[in-house]
Design a protein around this motif. Structure first.
Motif, PDB file in Angstrom:
ATOM      1  N   UNK A   1       5.105   9.365  -0.328  1.00  0.00           N
ATOM      2  CA  UNK A   1       4.846   9.746   0.731  1.00  0.00           C
ATOM      3  C   UNK A   1       5.290   8.568   1.892  1.00  0.00           C
ATOM      4  N   UNK A   2       4.703   7.500   1.636  1.00  0.00           N
ATOM      5  CA  UNK A   2       4.872   6.281   2.768  1.00  0.00           C
ATOM      6  C   UNK A   2       4.582   4.812   1.917  1.00  0.00           C
ATOM      7  N   UNK A   3       5.062   3.780   2.178  1.00  0.00           N
ATOM      8  CA  UNK A   3       4.814   2.548   1.678  1.00  0.00           C
ATOM      9  C   UNK A   3       4.734   1.459   2.539  1.00  0.00           C
ATOM     10  N   UNK A   4       3.947   0.632   2.670  1.00  0.00           N
ATOM     11  CA  UNK A   4       3.602  -0.561   3.653  1.00  0.00           C
ATOM     12  C   UNK A   4       3.680  -1.753   2.777  1.00  0.00           C
ATOM     13  N   UNK A   5       4.418  -2.634   3.353  1.00  0.00           N
ATOM     14  CA  UNK A   5       4.315  -3.926   2.734  1.00  0.00           C
ATOM     15  C   UNK A   5       4.339  -4.984   3.699  1.00  0.00           C
TER      16      UNK A   5
ATOM     17  N   UNK B   1       6.955  15.813  10.424  1.00  0.00           N
ATOM     18  CA  UNK B   1       6.761  15.233  11.359  1.00  0.00           C
ATOM     19  C   UNK B   1       5.160  15.297  11.758  1.00  0.00           C
ATOM     20  N   UNK B   2       4.777  16.195  10.770  1.00  0.00           N
ATOM     21  CA  UNK B   2       3.139  16.283  10.975  1.00  0.00           C
ATOM     22  C   UNK B   2       2.526  15.341  10.452  1.00  0.00           C
ATOM     23  N   UNK B   3       3.129  14.544   9.370  1.00  0.00           N
ATOM     24  CA  UNK B   3       2.419  13.663   8.727  1.00  0.00           C
ATOM     25  C   UNK B   3       2.903  12.128   9.353  1.00  0.00           C
ATOM     26  N   UNK B   4       2.028  11.416   9.410  1.00  0.00           N
ATOM     27  CA  UNK B   4       2.032  10.038   9.962  1.00  0.00           C
ATOM     28  C   UNK B   4       1.071   9.026   9.250  1.00  0.00           C
ATOM     29  N   UNK B   5       1.372   7.864   9.228  1.00  0.00           N
ATOM     30  CA  UNK B   5       0.228   6.895   8.614  1.00  0.00           C
ATOM     31  C   UNK B   5       0.119   5.532   9.555  1.00  0.00           C
TER      32      UNK B   5
ATOM     33  N   UNK C   1       0.727  -1.128  -0.101  1.00  0.00           N
ATOM     34  CA  UNK C   1       0.008  -0.021   0.026  1.00  0.00           C
ATOM     35  C   UNK C   1       0.865   1.152  -0.116  1.00  0.00           C
ATOM     36  N   UNK C   2       0.649   2.048  -0.886  1.00  0.00           N
ATOM     37  CA  UNK C   2       1.276   3.390  -0.933  1.00  0.00           C
ATOM     38  C   UNK C   2       0.418   4.543  -0.716  1.00  0.00           C
ATOM     39  N   UNK C   3       1.105   5.728  -0.214  1.00  0.00           N
ATOM     40  CA  UNK C   3       0.268   6.949  -0.408  1.00  0.00           C
ATOM     41  C   UNK C   3       1.424   8.006  -1.172  1.00  0.00           C
ATOM     42  N   UNK C   4       0.514   8.760  -1.750  1.00  0.00           N
ATOM     43  CA  UNK C   4       1.395   9.598  -2.637  1.00  0.00           C
ATOM     44  C   UNK C   4       0.494  11.145  -2.438  1.00  0.00           C
ATOM     45  N   UNK C   5       1.161  12.273  -2.721  1.00  0.00           N
ATOM     46  CA  UNK C   5       0.695  13.587  -2.754  1.00  0.00           C
ATOM     47  C   UNK C   5       0.741  14.203  -3.996  1.00  0.00           C
TER      48      UNK C   5
ATOM     49  N   UNK D   1       6.359  -5.739   7.375  1.00  0.00           N
ATOM     50  CA  UNK D   1       7.680  -5.168   7.306  1.00  0.00           C
ATOM     51  C   UNK D   1       7.628  -3.608   7.845  1.00  0.00           C
ATOM     52  N   UNK D   2       8.634  -3.265   8.256  1.00  0.00           N
ATOM     53  CA  UNK D   2       8.460  -1.842   8.666  1.00  0.00           C
ATOM     54  C   UNK D   2       8.063  -0.832   7.530  1.00  0.00           C
ATOM     55  N   UNK D   3       7.273   0.215   7.685  1.00  0.00           N
ATOM     56  CA  UNK D   3       7.027   1.001   6.502  1.00  0.00           C
ATOM     57  C   UNK D   3       8.158   1.940   6.045  1.00  0.00           C
ATOM     58  N   UNK D   4       8.130   2.280   4.894  1.00  0.00           N
ATOM     59  CA  UNK D   4       9.316   3.082   4.331  1.00  0.00           C
ATOM     60  C   UNK D   4       8.433   4.459   4.445  1.00  0.00           C
ATOM     61  N   UNK D   5       8.693   5.389   5.301  1.00  0.00           N
ATOM     62  CA  UNK D   5       8.319   6.573   5.615  1.00  0.00           C
ATOM     63  C   UNK D   5       9.221   7.731   4.968  1.00  0.00           C
TER      64      UNK D   5
END
Lengths: 115, 111
Positions: free
Chosen positions: A46-50, A63-67, A32-36, A53-57
């Motif tokens: 923005x960020x990648x979940x697989x 630091x105002x952004x989190x997922x 799963x990926x987030x883009x802006x 595994x630990x997400x790629x942030x």
């Protein structure tokens, strides 16, 4: 089958407020990926979940952004103390990872406007 | 940073004509993908071409890849009004899962 869904489709918020954006990936997609996407521009990662595994942030702009992501299910992107420069369309995508290939399927996006 | 860059930025053609747009990138890639975006919202995956492929077809779409020049082209034949959209190329540098997108080519098909 159902595609990637995102909610809300539009969000208008006042500067300084927190917002939470939701993404429901395609069932069975481990990645799963987030883009802006700012107006008239390409997509910024923005960020990648697989899986587990630990997400790629590495793409989160501050630091105002989190997922978060619950297992291989729903993900939420949270922006705290929103600023006007956060105004953009936030796109979520999911994929299977087959042979190192990430063919991503995108949701319709959430258009965020910070006033 | 953007790895892929599309050219031209905008293209206006008559219905029935062909539309060609190009993408250049900077680093080695595992594959290159083309996406379409209507009205600034969700992207639709069009076609993926692997680094060891030179040409690929899908319906009215034809994609070429020249890894020696680090460039790709997307050809839409016999365009229709429904092809009006922005088209993006996306690359995965060295097989990385982080796709890098260009700023896109905006195509307008006139009836």
């Amino acid at each position: 089958g159902a595609g990637v869904s995102q909610s809300p489709s539009n969000k208008v918020t006042e500067k300084g407020k927190d917002v939470e954006l939701r993404c429901d990936p395609i069932s069975g997609h481990t990645a799963l990926y987030w883009y802006r996407q700012r107006l008239g521009q390409g997509l910024e990662f923005l960020i990648y979940f697989q899986g587990n595994s630990a997400p790629d942030k590495s793409g989160l702009p501050s630091d105002r952004f989190s997922a978060e992501r619950t297992g291989e299910s729903v993900s939420t992107l949270t922006i705290q103390r929103t600023q006007q420069e956060d105004s953009a369309v936030y796109l979520c995508a999911s994929s299977l990872v087959v042979g190192g290939t990430h063919e991503q399927y995108f949701g319709p996006g959430t258009r965020l406007t910070v006033t | 940073s953007q790895q892929g860059e599309e050219d031209p930025q905008a293209l206006s053609i008559q219905e029935g004509e062909n539309a060609t747009m190009n993408c250049s990138y900077k680093t080695s890639i595992n594959n290159l993908q083309w996406y379409r975006q209507n009205s600034g919202r969700g992207l639709v995956h069009l076609i993926l071409i692997r680094s060891n492929e030179r040409e690929k077809h899908s319906g009215r779409l034809r994609v070429t890849l020249d890894t020696s020049k680090k460039s790709s082209s997307l050809l839409i034949t016999a365009s229709r009004a429904a092809d009006t959209a922005s088209y993006f190329c996306a690359t995965d540098a060295n097989g990385d899962y982080k796709l890098s997108f260009g700023a896109g080519t905006t195509v307008t098909v006139r009836a």
